[in-house]
Write an enzyme that holds these catalytic residues in place. Structure first.
Site, PDB file in Angstrom:
ATOM      1  N   LYS A  42      49.133  28.662  40.451  1.00  0.00           N
ATOM      2  CA  LYS A  42      49.627  29.892  39.962  1.00  0.00           C
ATOM      3  C   LYS A  42      50.608  30.714  41.082  1.00  0.00           C
ATOM      4  O   LYS A  42      51.900  31.549  40.424  1.00  0.00           O
ATOM      5  CB  LYS A  42      48.736  31.022  39.221  1.00  0.00           C
ATOM      6  CG  LYS A  42      47.783  31.567  40.367  1.00  0.00           C
ATOM      7  CD  LYS A  42      46.972  32.378  39.428  1.00  0.00           C
ATOM      8  CE  LYS A  42      45.863  33.000  40.626  1.00  0.00           C
ATOM      9  NZ  LYS A  42      46.467  33.950  41.520  1.00  0.00           N
ATOM     10  N   THR A  43      50.119  30.630  42.074  1.00  0.00           N
ATOM     11  CA  THR A  43      50.983  31.609  43.075  1.00  0.00           C
ATOM     12  C   THR A  43      52.330  30.973  43.442  1.00  0.00           C
ATOM     13  O   THR A  43      53.294  31.356  43.413  1.00  0.00           O
ATOM     14  CB  THR A  43      50.249  31.574  44.668  1.00  0.00           C
ATOM     15  OG1 THR A  43      49.088  32.325  44.388  1.00  0.00           O
ATOM     16  CG2 THR A  43      51.058  32.370  45.589  1.00  0.00           C
ATOM     17  N   ASP A 232      49.971  39.502  38.461  1.00  0.00           N
ATOM     18  CA  ASP A 232      48.792  38.441  38.750  1.00  0.00           C
ATOM     19  C   ASP A 232      47.379  38.976  38.566  1.00  0.00           C
ATOM     20  O   ASP A 232      46.916  40.288  38.405  1.00  0.00           O
ATOM     21  CB  ASP A 232      49.009  38.116  40.403  1.00  0.00           C
ATOM     22  CG  ASP A 232      48.186  37.017  40.631  1.00  0.00           C
ATOM     23  OD1 ASP A 232      47.782  35.975  39.721  1.00  0.00           O
ATOM     24  OD2 ASP A 232      48.173  36.463  41.718  1.00  0.00           O
ATOM     25  N   GLU A 233      46.415  38.078  38.095  1.00  0.00           N
ATOM     26  CA  GLU A 233      45.017  38.250  38.035  1.00  0.00           C
ATOM     27  C   GLU A 233      45.022  39.211  36.974  1.00  0.00           C
ATOM     28  O   GLU A 233      44.208  40.100  36.962  1.00  0.00           O
ATOM     29  CB  GLU A 233      44.628  38.695  39.364  1.00  0.00           C
ATOM     30  CG  GLU A 233      44.627  37.759  40.428  1.00  0.00           C
ATOM     31  CD  GLU A 233      43.634  36.588  40.461  1.00  0.00           C
ATOM     32  OE1 GLU A 233      43.132  36.266  39.319  1.00  0.00           O
ATOM     33  OE2 GLU A 233      43.761  35.665  41.464  1.00  0.00           O
ATOM     34  N   GLN A 263      37.784  33.173  34.645  1.00  0.00           N
ATOM     35  CA  GLN A 263      37.545  33.717  36.107  1.00  0.00           C
ATOM     36  C   GLN A 263      37.457  35.248  36.243  1.00  0.00           C
ATOM     37  O   GLN A 263      37.481  35.914  37.191  1.00  0.00           O
ATOM     38  CB  GLN A 263      38.750  33.426  37.214  1.00  0.00           C
ATOM     39  CG  GLN A 263      38.710  31.584  37.352  1.00  0.00           C
ATOM     40  CD  GLN A 263      39.747  31.314  38.256  1.00  0.00           C
ATOM     41  OE1 GLN A 263      39.386  31.628  39.763  1.00  0.00           O
ATOM     42  NE2 GLN A 263      40.942  30.948  38.101  1.00  0.00           N
ATOM     43  N   ARG A 640      35.747  26.570  44.019  1.00  0.00           N
ATOM     44  CA  ARG A 640      36.029  26.875  45.412  1.00  0.00           C
ATOM     45  C   ARG A 640      36.212  25.732  46.156  1.00  0.00           C
ATOM     46  O   ARG A 640      36.683  25.563  47.212  1.00  0.00           O
ATOM     47  CB  ARG A 640      35.504  27.859  46.192  1.00  0.00           C
ATOM     48  CG  ARG A 640      35.237  29.194  45.571  1.00  0.00           C
ATOM     49  CD  ARG A 640      36.524  30.048  45.089  1.00  0.00           C
ATOM     50  NE  ARG A 640      36.636  29.689  43.764  1.00  0.00           N
ATOM     51  CZ  ARG A 640      37.995  29.961  43.215  1.00  0.00           C
ATOM     52  NH1 ARG A 640      39.016  30.379  43.860  1.00  0.00           N
ATOM     53  NH2 ARG A 640      38.335  29.672  41.918  1.00  0.00           N
TER      54      ARG A 640
END
Length: 693
Positions: A42-43, A232-233, A263, A640
């Site tokens: 996504k970044t 973002d997020e 998340q 992770r």
């Protein structure tokens, strides 16, 4: 015809992107919701989209706002954009956290927002200190309430947009134990913040929202400024942050949000993943794009994650992560008798991965649900001589010595900051004890001025004052002269040199050197003094980073000391280790809570305590949606891992001083049922019974 079909795709932006990523990057201008699974790039998509807006749509950099949740993410985005465009273009972008964005707007429009220029931002630890001070003065201390609980409730009310005069009418302070205390403390808290020109974290956003609500002309100015807004997020936004984005986006603006409801793990602090659904409802013609191709983990790890999260019923969209790295190593699930056995196995496994598989220690992460779970792990790693670094334990900027240094800087910047003055007026000891402070408080209340201004008046009128006031003035004069001298030389020195002078002239560095000497046998154990020295290094790095940026800063952002204090106050503590570094030293295993691990990845991950009463946590499950949030937390932990994943659970565990029967987590039980009848070779995990029964 769709513009996406008529406009050629720029090769330099879409190279190596998958189909969904390419669609997100090159979509026509408009509102967009990108549901991005863990590890789906996504970044990269966000950065490529911004570059697309700059180079293809020719949107000026100053008209693009990108909002993230951590300074680290904002810096990374800015650096990537600078590499793809130029450092000058990257500096013109508004790339920041929610709090930094609001701070910038409030600095620019302080009078309109009801603030004095040069206001001081205070962090949660200072909120706690201020609540403690008010509770002591109003006799609420010792009644079973902690200042941190009261401060947390005030923050929660502000995040819901509620001032002290509205909070009770809306019923948000209905807690029968907290309500009477809040009824007294919250109004006084607001009054003191106004008197001392202080702004806390939630106030930054609340005050900005109120500013934009009340001033249509200013709101329209910002809406004309921000043509493209990217967030973002988005699953971590709260109600007030959602409204802020709505206020900043006008009829000619476009908003792109990226999030993953799977998340969303910060509901306990006000985050609301339902904002993703609200975005679809509140914004016109929203294009939805789903990112499911994972570039981080082996498929065995992803299969486990997919099976865990599938049991949540409130997901915005169904998605299955599929990877590009092949099956990879199988997940190891270990059953232990207790946490001692668990810690031993962990240390031995880390040794094996490092020595036999060649995995660097700093590529290994150990995750746990609660901070207290790290104690036995630390002891075992120490015995095996495996170096480690803890993230999310004691926060660097919350250490006593750091807070005291910052308090001196705050007072130098803001003479009205009584909270800072009361913290350090007798640190180091200056014979200004309780009697002197009580006498000073009496004069302060009589004059209605700040403590420092009252001291200034006492010193100026020393010769004509009464005997009692002359005595008080003589005792306070050295402290007043110290602060006055530091104020006078502030503009003559660089930021790190000025901080060195403050630490030396106040006696703070020598004070902690002496404390360290008494407390430790070796000079290398003088960590308090070393922390102060690290603060100076931090200031030097900040000054160096800010040199180019300040050239284009607004006048209200030119004060480097003020910017520095604001910057360190807004730094997310989950981004720092115990030494205040945003990175872990090489060759050290990283230990942290699962919450602190969000956004990170490791070649090998150990999740300990994957058991009932721990994950899911009994306390968290008691909240509405608590079980589903705990499942999302487990999903975050599993995703992770890049190549190796170890999950351990105990049959018995000491919790809060009592030995409890725990056993396998509900989440692992549910996952195990899916694979129950499959042969071992087809399962994505291997199970090891180390408990012996």
């Amino acid at each position: 015809m769709d513009r996406l079909e008529t406009r050629p795709e720029p090769d330099f932006l879409i190279k190596d992107l998958n189909e969904s990523q390419r669609e997100a990057v090159c979509a026509p201008l408009g509102n967009m919701l990108i549901v991005a699974g863990a590890g789906t790039g996504k970044t990269r998509v966000l950065v490529s989209r911004i570059c697309y807006l700059l180079k293809v749509e020719n949107i000026p950099a100053r008209n693009i706002l990108a909002v993230t949740f951590t300074n680290k993410a904002a810096d990374e985005m800015r650096e990537r954009i600078a590499r793809s465009t130029s450092p000058e273009v990257a500096r013109q972008l508004w790339t920041s956290t929610f709090h930094s964005l609001c701070l910038r707007l409030l600095r620019a429009y302080a009078p309109m927002a009801g603030l004095k220029p040069g206001f001081t931002v205070i962090d949660p630890s200072n909120m706690n200190s201020l609540c403690s001070r008010i509770m002591a003065e109003t006799h609420w201390n010792g009644q079973g309430l902690k200042p941190s609980e009261v401060a947390s409730k005030i923050a929660s009310l502000k995040e819901k947009g509620l001032r002290s005069d509205a909070s009770y009418e809306c019923g948000y302070a209905a807690d029968p134990q907290l309500q009477p205390c809040l009824r007294t403390v919250y109004p006084l808290y607001e009054k003191i913040c106004e008197q001392e020109n202080l702004v806390d974290f939630p106030e930054l956003i609340l005050r900005t929202v109120e500013l934009l609500r009340a001033n249509p002309d200013l709101r329209q100015l910002q809406q004309r400024r921000f043509k493209e807004i990217l967030v973002d997020e988005f699953q971590d936004t709260n109600t007030l942050q959602f409204e802020l984005i709505e206020l900043l986006s006008g009829s000619l603006s476009h908003v792109l949000v990226v999030g993953d409801d799977d998340q969303s793990i910060y509901g306990w602090r006000g985050a609301d993943y339902h904002n993703m659904r609200r975005f679809l409802e509140n914004y016109a013609e929203v294009r939805q794009i789903k990112l499911e191709q994972n570039y981080r983990s082996g498929q065995n790890i992803l299969d486990l994650a997919n099976r865990i999260i599938k049991h949540n019923s409130s997901r915005l969209v169904e998605k299955e992560l599929h990877g590009v790295k092949g099956e990879g190593e199988k997940v190891t699930i270990l059953k232990c008798q207790d946490q001692n056995q668990e810690a031993q196995y962990l240390a031995l496994s880390i040794q094996y991965l490092h020595q036999e598989k060649g995995i660097p220690l700093d590529h290994i992460g150990v995750l746990y649900r609660f901070n207290h779970q790290s104690l036995l792990l630390e002891q075992e790693l120490t015995q095996k001589r495996i170096p480690f670094c803890i993230f999310g334990g004691q926060k660097f900027y919350e250490r006593e010595e750091i807070q005291n240094a910052i308090a001196y800087l705050r007072l130098i910047l803001n003479s009205a900051d009584d909270s800072a003055l009361l913290r350090i007026i007798n640190v180091p000891a200056r014979k200004l004890g309780k009697k002197v402070l009580a006498d000073l408080k009496t004069v302060v209340e009589a004059q209605g001025k700040s403590y420092l201004q009252t001291i200034a008046d006492l010193v100026a009128q020393e010769q004509t004052a009464s005997k009692e006031l002359r005595t008080l003035a003589r005792k306070l004069k050295p402290f007043y002269e110290l602060i006055s001298e530091l104020k006078a030389v502030r503009g003559e020195l660089s930021l790190p040199d000025f901080l060195k002078k403050v630490l030396k002239d106040t006696g703070l560095l020598a004070y902690y050197q002496e404390i360290d000497k008494k407390a430790a046998l070796k000079p290398t154990d003088n960590f308090r003094a070393q922390n102060l020295e690290e603060l100076v290094n931090n200031a030097a790095s900040f000054a160096e980073r800010s040199q180019e940026e300040r050239a284009e800063a607004e006048p209200e952002e030119q004060d480097l000391l003020l910017s520095y204090i604001s910057n360190i106050t807004l730094t997310s503590t989950t981004e720092l280790n115990a030494q205040g570094q945003s990175f872990a030293p090489t060759q050290m295993v990283k230990l942290m809570t699962i919450h602190a691990a969000k956004g990170l990845e490791f070649e090998a991950v150990f999740i300990v305590g994957f058991e009932q009463s721990v994950l899911p946590s009994e306390r968290a499950v008691s909240r509405e949606d608590g079980l589903e949030e705990e499942r999302r937390l487990a999903y975050v932990a599993v995703t992770r891992a890049q190549d190796y994943l170890f999950i351990s659970y105990c049959m018995f565990r000491y919790l809060f001083g009592h030995l409890n029967k725990t056993g396998i987590s509900l989440f692992l039980k549910q996952m195990g049922k899916v694979y129950k009848n499959l042969p071992k070779e087809q399962k994505p995990y291997v199970f090891i019974d180390h408990a012996g029964y």
